[in-house]
Design a protein around this motif. Sequence first.
Motif, PDB file in Angstrom:
ATOM      1  N   GLN A 102       0.830  -1.205   0.000  1.00 41.04           N
ATOM      2  CA  GLN A 102       0.000   0.000   0.000  1.00 41.04           C
ATOM      3  C   GLN A 102       0.870   1.262   0.000  1.00 41.04           C
ATOM      4  N   ILE A 103       1.903   1.255   0.800  1.00 50.79           N
ATOM      5  CA  ILE A 103       2.803   2.411   0.881  1.00 50.79           C
ATOM      6  C   ILE A 103       3.508   2.620  -0.455  1.00 50.79           C
ATOM      7  N   MET A 104       4.036   1.535  -1.027  1.00 53.77           N
ATOM      8  CA  MET A 104       4.726   1.662  -2.314  1.00 53.77           C
ATOM      9  C   MET A 104       3.788   2.176  -3.394  1.00 53.77           C
ATOM     10  N   ARG A 105       2.574   1.641  -3.437  1.00 51.81           N
ATOM     11  CA  ARG A 105       1.600   2.097  -4.440  1.00 51.81           C
ATOM     12  C   ARG A 105       1.245   3.569  -4.248  1.00 51.81           C
ATOM     13  N   ALA A 106       1.171   4.017  -3.013  1.00 54.21           N
ATOM     14  CA  ALA A 106       0.813   5.412  -2.736  1.00 54.21           C
ATOM     15  C   ALA A 106       1.925   6.379  -3.123  1.00 54.21           C
ATOM     16  N   LEU A 107       3.176   5.971  -2.987  1.00 53.35           N
ATOM     17  CA  LEU A 107       4.297   6.879  -3.207  1.00 53.35           C
ATOM     18  C   LEU A 107       4.889   6.826  -4.612  1.00 53.35           C
ATOM     19  N   ALA A 108       4.823   5.673  -5.260  1.00 45.38           N
ATOM     20  CA  ALA A 108       5.427   5.524  -6.584  1.00 45.38           C
ATOM     21  C   ALA A 108       4.544   6.157  -7.649  1.00 45.38           C
ATOM     22  N   ASP A 109       5.181   6.698  -8.667  1.00 44.87           N
ATOM     23  CA  ASP A 109       4.430   7.182  -9.824  1.00 44.87           C
ATOM     24  C   ASP A 109       4.040   6.015 -10.720  1.00 44.87           C
ATOM     25  N   ASP A 110       4.821   4.938 -10.674  1.00 47.02           N
ATOM     26  CA  ASP A 110       4.483   3.707 -11.376  1.00 47.02           C
ATOM     27  C   ASP A 110       5.111   2.560 -10.597  1.00 47.02           C
ATOM     28  N   ILE A 111       4.418   1.447 -10.549  1.00 44.00           N
ATOM     29  CA  ILE A 111       4.915   0.267  -9.855  1.00 44.00           C
ATOM     30  C   ILE A 111       4.506  -0.959 -10.659  1.00 44.00           C
ATOM     31  N   ARG A 112       5.463  -1.870 -10.832  1.00 40.49           N
ATOM     32  CA  ARG A 112       5.197  -3.105 -11.568  1.00 40.49           C
ATOM     33  C   ARG A 112       5.768  -4.278 -10.787  1.00 40.49           C
ATOM     34  N   PHE A 113       5.036  -5.370 -10.806  1.00 43.32           N
ATOM     35  CA  PHE A 113       5.479  -6.603 -10.163  1.00 43.32           C
ATOM     36  C   PHE A 113       5.604  -7.661 -11.247  1.00 43.32           C
ATOM     37  N   THR A 114       6.716  -8.368 -11.239  1.00 46.03           N
ATOM     38  CA  THR A 114       6.919  -9.459 -12.181  1.00 46.03           C
ATOM     39  C   THR A 114       7.304 -10.690 -11.393  1.00 46.03           C
ATOM     40  N   ASN A 115       6.550 -11.754 -11.574  1.00 52.67           N
ATOM     41  CA  ASN A 115       6.897 -13.030 -10.966  1.00 52.67           C
ATOM     42  C   ASN A 115       7.656 -13.858 -11.977  1.00 52.67           C
ATOM     43  N   ARG A 116       8.739 -14.433 -11.525  1.00 47.39           N
ATOM     44  CA  ARG A 116       9.514 -15.338 -12.362  1.00 47.39           C
ATOM     45  C   ARG A 116       9.354 -16.709 -11.734  1.00 47.39           C
ATOM     46  N   ARG A 117       8.439 -17.483 -12.269  1.00 53.61           N
ATOM     47  CA  ARG A 117       8.060 -18.770 -11.682  1.00 53.61           C
ATOM     48  C   ARG A 117       9.271 -19.534 -11.162  1.00 53.61           C
ATOM     49  N   GLU A 118       9.242 -19.802  -9.871  1.00 51.97           N
ATOM     50  CA  GLU A 118      10.285 -20.525  -9.147  1.00 51.97           C
ATOM     51  C   GLU A 118      11.635 -19.818  -9.169  1.00 51.97           C
ATOM     52  N   HIS A 119      11.642 -18.550  -9.593  1.00 51.95           N
ATOM     53  CA  HIS A 119      12.891 -17.785  -9.610  1.00 51.95           C
ATOM     54  C   HIS A 119      12.715 -16.414  -8.989  1.00 51.95           C
ATOM     55  N   GLY A 120      11.691 -16.262  -8.168  1.00 50.94           N
ATOM     56  CA  GLY A 120      11.531 -15.024  -7.419  1.00 50.94           C
ATOM     57  C   GLY A 120      10.659 -13.984  -8.074  1.00 50.94           C
ATOM     58  N   ALA A 121      10.848 -12.755  -7.633  1.00 52.84           N
ATOM     59  CA  ALA A 121      10.011 -11.650  -8.077  1.00 52.84           C
ATOM     60  C   ALA A 121      10.862 -10.410  -8.320  1.00 52.84           C
ATOM     61  N   VAL A 122      10.313  -9.531  -9.148  1.00 50.98           N
ATOM     62  CA  VAL A 122      10.923  -8.226  -9.416  1.00 50.98           C
ATOM     63  C   VAL A 122       9.885  -7.162  -9.076  1.00 50.98           C
ATOM     64  N   VAL A 123      10.282  -6.208  -8.250  1.00 48.42           N
ATOM     65  CA  VAL A 123       9.443  -5.047  -7.977  1.00 48.42           C
ATOM     66  C   VAL A 123      10.144  -3.865  -8.632  1.00 48.42           C
TER      67      VAL A 123
END
Length: 143
Positions: A102-123
Amino acid sequence: MEATIALRLPRDAASVPMIRQMLDGTLRSLGVEPQIRDDIELMLTEACSNVIKHAAPSDDYTVSASVHDHLCVIKVVDTGNGFDPRKVLEAEENNEHGRGLQIMRALADDIRFTNRREHGAVVCLEKHLRYAPGAAGRHLMAT
């Protein structure tokens, strides 16, 4: 001109102040306004804290931050099990924990989440920058 920093960090709470100070020092030297630096610091803290708390079984994570012109792009990458941000429940109003997204969404001008199946995530967090009058960054980043 583009300024970039990238670090591979241990998944340990002690790593958060270090990357936060490095990025703030860079933004401060470019003359980014204090309120924008504060927003970026909080977004970065929340993203890194989420990795430390939730990115098991990962031992480390990577943070990269680049500044080009009037935009700061931060990527926090882990090698944990990933997550679906749509399934993360919003914290109740008085709850001190569980509000990172919630905090990140409120403060960022853009936010993207990418899941890399069984290899983690990218914010990926983006924030438009404002420079103080006469700041070095205003001239350096525009070239």
